[in-house]
Scaffold this motif. Structure first.
Motif, PDB file in Angstrom:
ATOM      1  N   LYS A 198       0.865  -1.171   0.000  1.00 18.28           N
ATOM      2  CA  LYS A 198       0.000   0.000   0.000  1.00 18.28           C
ATOM      3  C   LYS A 198       0.906   1.227   0.000  1.00 18.28           C
ATOM      4  CE  LYS A 198      -4.227   1.730   1.829  1.00 18.28           C
ATOM      5  NZ  LYS A 198      -5.449   1.363   2.505  1.00 18.28           N
ATOM      6  N   TYR A 199       1.054   1.828  -1.142  1.00 22.37           N
ATOM      7  CA  TYR A 199       1.933   2.976  -1.274  1.00 22.37           C
ATOM      8  C   TYR A 199       1.246   4.237  -0.774  1.00 22.37           C
ATOM      9  CZ  TYR A 199       4.589  -0.055  -4.396  1.00 22.37           C
ATOM     10  OH  TYR A 199       5.303  -1.088  -4.929  1.00 22.37           O
ATOM     11  N   LYS A 200       2.035   5.056  -0.084  1.00 13.07           N
ATOM     12  CA  LYS A 200       1.535   6.360   0.356  1.00 13.07           C
ATOM     13  C   LYS A 200       1.883   7.372  -0.737  1.00 13.07           C
ATOM     14  CE  LYS A 200       3.518   5.745   4.380  1.00 13.07           C
ATOM     15  NZ  LYS A 200       4.159   6.077   5.642  1.00 13.07           N
ATOM     16  N   ILE A 201       0.846   7.964  -1.301  1.00 11.34           N
ATOM     17  CA  ILE A 201       1.013   8.861  -2.442  1.00 11.34           C
ATOM     18  C   ILE A 201       0.518  10.252  -2.088  1.00 11.34           C
ATOM     19  CG2 ILE A 201       0.259   9.323  -4.811  1.00 11.34           C
ATOM     20  CD1 ILE A 201      -0.018   6.290  -5.143  1.00 11.34           C
ATOM     21  N   LEU A 202       1.298  11.237  -2.483  1.00 14.95           N
ATOM     22  CA  LEU A 202       0.847  12.622  -2.412  1.00 14.95           C
ATOM     23  C   LEU A 202       0.503  13.047  -3.825  1.00 14.95           C
ATOM     24  CD1 LEU A 202       0.360  15.329  -0.978  1.00 14.95           C
ATOM     25  CD2 LEU A 202       2.794  15.849  -1.324  1.00 14.95           C
ATOM     26  N   LEU A 203      -0.747  13.394  -4.045  1.00 13.60           N
ATOM     27  CA  LEU A 203      -1.197  13.927  -5.327  1.00 13.60           C
ATOM     28  C   LEU A 203      -1.243  15.439  -5.193  1.00 13.60           C
ATOM     29  CD1 LEU A 203      -2.492  13.692  -8.186  1.00 13.60           C
ATOM     30  CD2 LEU A 203      -4.709  13.648  -7.015  1.00 13.60           C
ATOM     31  N   ILE A 204      -0.530  16.126  -6.070  1.00 12.49           N
ATOM     32  CA  ILE A 204      -0.563  17.588  -6.075  1.00 12.49           C
ATOM     33  C   ILE A 204      -1.242  18.003  -7.371  1.00 12.49           C
ATOM     34  CG2 ILE A 204       0.741  19.724  -5.808  1.00 12.49           C
ATOM     35  CD1 ILE A 204       3.091  17.945  -4.790  1.00 12.49           C
ATOM     36  N   GLU A 205      -2.449  18.489  -7.244  1.00 12.43           N
ATOM     37  CA  GLU A 205      -3.270  18.809  -8.413  1.00 12.43           C
ATOM     38  C   GLU A 205      -4.201  19.962  -8.068  1.00 12.43           C
ATOM     39  OE1 GLU A 205      -4.467  19.415 -11.601  1.00 12.43           O
ATOM     40  OE2 GLU A 205      -3.691  17.379 -11.899  1.00 12.43           O
ATOM     41  N   ASP A 206      -4.113  21.049  -8.817  1.00 13.61           N
ATOM     42  CA  ASP A 206      -4.970  22.206  -8.532  1.00 13.61           C
ATOM     43  C   ASP A 206      -6.297  22.168  -9.292  1.00 13.61           C
ATOM     44  OD1 ASP A 206      -3.799  22.690 -10.990  1.00 13.61           O
ATOM     45  OD2 ASP A 206      -3.380  24.797 -10.601  1.00 13.61           O
ATOM     46  N   ASP A 207      -6.439  21.261 -10.226  1.00 11.62           N
ATOM     47  CA  ASP A 207      -7.678  21.143 -10.988  1.00 11.62           C
ATOM     48  C   ASP A 207      -8.611  20.162 -10.283  1.00 11.62           C
ATOM     49  OD1 ASP A 207      -9.398  19.671 -13.115  1.00 11.62           O
ATOM     50  OD2 ASP A 207      -8.777  21.535 -14.106  1.00 11.62           O
ATOM     51  N   THR A 208      -9.774  20.649  -9.862  1.00 11.68           N
ATOM     52  CA  THR A 208     -10.721  19.828  -9.106  1.00 11.68           C
ATOM     53  C   THR A 208     -11.161  18.595  -9.888  1.00 11.68           C
ATOM     54  OG1 THR A 208     -11.499  21.809  -7.978  1.00 11.68           O
ATOM     55  CG2 THR A 208     -12.910  19.876  -7.842  1.00 11.68           C
ATOM     56  N   LEU A 209     -11.472  18.755 -11.168  1.00  5.99           N
ATOM     57  CA  LEU A 209     -11.929  17.625 -11.975  1.00  5.99           C
ATOM     58  C   LEU A 209     -10.848  16.560 -12.112  1.00  5.99           C
ATOM     59  CD1 LEU A 209     -13.984  19.437 -14.771  1.00  5.99           C
ATOM     60  CD2 LEU A 209     -14.837  18.239 -12.738  1.00  5.99           C
ATOM     61  N   ASP A 210      -9.604  16.983 -12.276  1.00  7.38           N
ATOM     62  CA  ASP A 210      -8.503  16.013 -12.362  1.00  7.38           C
ATOM     63  C   ASP A 210      -8.298  15.273 -11.038  1.00  7.38           C
ATOM     64  OD1 ASP A 210      -7.949  16.372 -15.041  1.00  7.38           O
ATOM     65  OD2 ASP A 210      -6.439  17.910 -14.697  1.00  7.38           O
ATOM     66  N   ARG A 211      -8.461  15.985  -9.911  1.00  3.35           N
ATOM     67  CA  ARG A 211      -8.345  15.323  -8.605  1.00  3.35           C
ATOM     68  C   ARG A 211      -9.448  14.279  -8.428  1.00  3.35           C
ATOM     69  NH1 ARG A 211      -7.748  20.271  -6.593  1.00  3.35           N
ATOM     70  NH2 ARG A 211      -9.765  20.231  -5.547  1.00  3.35           N
ATOM     71  N   ILE A 212     -10.668  14.659  -8.799  1.00  5.10           N
ATOM     72  CA  ILE A 212     -11.799  13.730  -8.686  1.00  5.10           C
ATOM     73  C   ILE A 212     -11.584  12.524  -9.604  1.00  5.10           C
ATOM     74  CG2 ILE A 212     -14.273  13.452  -9.164  1.00  5.10           C
ATOM     75  CD1 ILE A 212     -14.580  16.407  -8.211  1.00  5.10           C
TER      76      ILE A 212
END
Length: 197
Positions: free
Chosen positions: A5-19
């Motif tokens: 289970k990898y711990k990932i940090l997603l850095i994304e300012d676009d709401t649709l891309d995060r979703i």
């Protein structure tokens, strides 16, 4: 893929891309524990108190670029995802030390490449860590060896010398390293001809 289970940090300012990223992880039942940040500043704040196995980041963020994060996370692989897929961005990303680069597409098909890219980056980091440990062990053995040791390159120039050889030859580090091996060892024939040792 491994069951880790990898711990990932997603850095994304676009709401649709995060979703879309979150939905993709759920649909594919990927073994990731992920945290989302919406900016460089938010990512830096999160990174002050938490460590991650990998960072997946959009290139252009509201308050900077993903390259600004690389200075903060020297030992965490960073995968860059960007809609601004051009050659200069790719070159800048590689030079800054990103592990991989995925261009975004309108249909978000790039998400399908994310699991394999993450797995490849994590494996590469593990190999690098193992090599680093081996290198440090070899250096410790070389330095502590009770026998005199010189390491010479393909041109027979001394690249390294341990303390034992310096004591045996009564020579300083600077008189051994970066010298032809004959001269470093003080061979009698070395003054006129470096090959005459």
């Amino acid at each position: 893929m491994e069951d880790a289970k990898y711990k990932i940090l997603l850095i994304e300012d676009d709401t649709l891309d995060r979703i879309a990223f979150e939905r993709f992880l759920q649909e594919e039942k990927l073994p990731y524990d992920y945290t989302a940040a919406r900016s460089v500043a938010e990512a830096r704040e999160i990174l002050k108190s938490r460590q991650f196995d990998i960072i997946v980041s959009d290139y252009f963020l509201g308050d900077g670029t993903a390259l600004e994060i690389l200075n903060t996370v020297k030992h965490t692989p960073v995968i860059l995802i960007t809609g601004a897929a051009n050659e200069q961005v790719a070159i800048d990303a590689w030079r800054a030390g990103t592990y991989d680069y995925l261009p975004k597409d309108l249909d978000r098909n790039y998400l399908k490449a994310v699991p394999a890219t993450i797995e490849k980056a994590v494996r590469r980091r593990k190999v690098e860590d193992a090599l680093d440990r081996k290198q440090k062990n070899l250096e410790a053995i070389f330095s502590a060896a009770p026998v005199g040791m010189l390491l010479a390159d393909e041109n027979m120039i001394v690249a390294r010398a341990n303390d034992t050889i310096m004591r045996m030859l009564h020579r300083e580090h600077s008189h051994l390293v970066n010298q032809p091996i004959c001269r470093a060892l003080g061979c009698v024939n070395s003054t006129g001809n470096d090959n005459g040792c």
